[in-house]
Write a protein that holds these residues in place. Structure first.
Motif, short mmCIF file in Angstrom:
data_model
loop_
_atom_site.label_atom_id
_atom_site.label_comp_id
_atom_site.label_asym_id
_atom_site.label_seq_id
_atom_site.Cartn_x
_atom_site.Cartn_y
_atom_site.Cartn_z
N PRO A 1 0.78 -1.72 0.31
CA PRO A 1 0.32 -0.38 0.03
C PRO A 1 1.33 1.69 -0.29
O PRO A 1 2.11 1.27 0.84
N GLN A 2 0.29 1.96 -0.73
CA GLN A 2 1.36 3.23 -0.29
C GLN A 2 0.75 4.34 1.16
O GLN A 2 -0.69 4.18 1.03
N PRO A 3 1.92 4.82 1.47
CA PRO A 3 2.00 5.44 3.20
C PRO A 3 0.55 6.56 2.30
O PRO A 3 0.83 7.32 1.41
N ILE A 4 -0.39 6.61 3.63
CA ILE A 4 -0.78 7.73 3.90
C ILE A 4 -0.30 8.86 3.83
O ILE A 4 0.66 9.92 4.29
N PRO A 5 -0.25 10.76 2.56
CA PRO A 5 -0.08 11.71 2.66
C PRO A 5 0.18 12.22 4.10
O PRO A 5 -1.51 12.71 4.50
N ARG A 6 1.22 12.71 4.37
CA ARG A 6 1.19 13.29 5.82
C ARG A 6 1.89 15.35 5.01
O ARG A 6 2.79 15.08 5.70
N LYS B 1 7.52 3.48 4.83
CA LYS B 1 7.24 2.38 3.99
C LYS B 1 7.06 0.99 4.23
O LYS B 1 6.57 -0.20 3.95
N LEU B 2 8.81 0.90 5.12
CA LEU B 2 9.01 -1.17 5.32
C LEU B 2 7.66 -0.93 6.22
O LEU B 2 7.28 -2.30 6.20
N LEU B 3 7.32 0.00 7.45
CA LEU B 3 6.45 0.13 8.23
C LEU B 3 5.37 -0.50 6.97
O LEU B 3 4.25 -1.38 7.83
N ASP B 4 5.06 -0.36 6.00
CA ASP B 4 3.47 -0.58 5.37
C ASP B 4 3.60 -2.56 5.23
O ASP B 4 2.87 -2.59 4.17
N GLU B 5 4.98 -3.11 5.07
CA GLU B 5 4.82 -4.53 4.21
C GLU B 5 4.67 -5.64 5.30
O GLU B 5 4.11 -4.68 7.14
#
Length: 149
Positions: free
Chosen positions: A45-50, A99-103
């Motif tokens: 997944p793409q990270p939520i933009p903040r 991004k790694l934490l989205d894995e």
């Protein structure tokens, strides 16, 4: 009658291991490693933009996300890594960690412990190399969940 019941019960208990395999194999067993593989056609997944997130808020969020993964193994590995390294990371490295934490939890865990080959997008990552070094725990430090404060 009690003899018949005990024979039936003994037969049921003794044969149950042959009929059913363990639905929750232990980590690091070949069955667990094989059953937790994320299919290669799944796009992370793409990270939520903040856009206006400060670096302190980002660090606090990543500490929390490192602690609350869903598996104790990942929680312990990532929370101690966050405790030891997040305070020295600059924004680009923090973004990469985000991004790694989205894995998948098990993918991150097995990449860090060397039981699974990471995909090309993480294979040459200096961040993953740091995490692998942390997972080796060469100092034999007894690790426990760090406090949230």
């Amino acid at each position: 009658m009690s003899v018949t019941i005990s024979r039936v019960l003994a037969r049921t208990l003794s044969s149950s291991a042959r009929r059913w395999k363990d639905p929750w194999p232990l980590p690091h067993t070949p069955q667990h490693i094989a059953s937790t593989v994320t299919p290669s056609n799944v796009v992370p997944p793409q990270p939520i933009p903040r856009p206006n997130e400060s670096i302190d808020t980002m660090r606090a969020r990543l500490v929390y996300q490192s602690r609350k993964r869903g598996t104790l193994e990942s929680d312990l590995l990532l929370s101690t890594f966050a405790r030891d390294h997040l305070h020295t990371m600059a924004i680009p490295e923090l973004s990469e960690y985000d991004k790694l934490l989205d894995e998948s939890d098990w993918d991150i865990y097995y990449w860090a412990t060397g039981n699974r080959t990471p995909p090309d997008r993480w294979a040459s990552s200096p961040l993953l190399q740091k995490l692998k070094l942390h997972a080796k725990n060469e100092g034999k430090v007894v690790r426990s969940m760090p406090p949230l404060s």
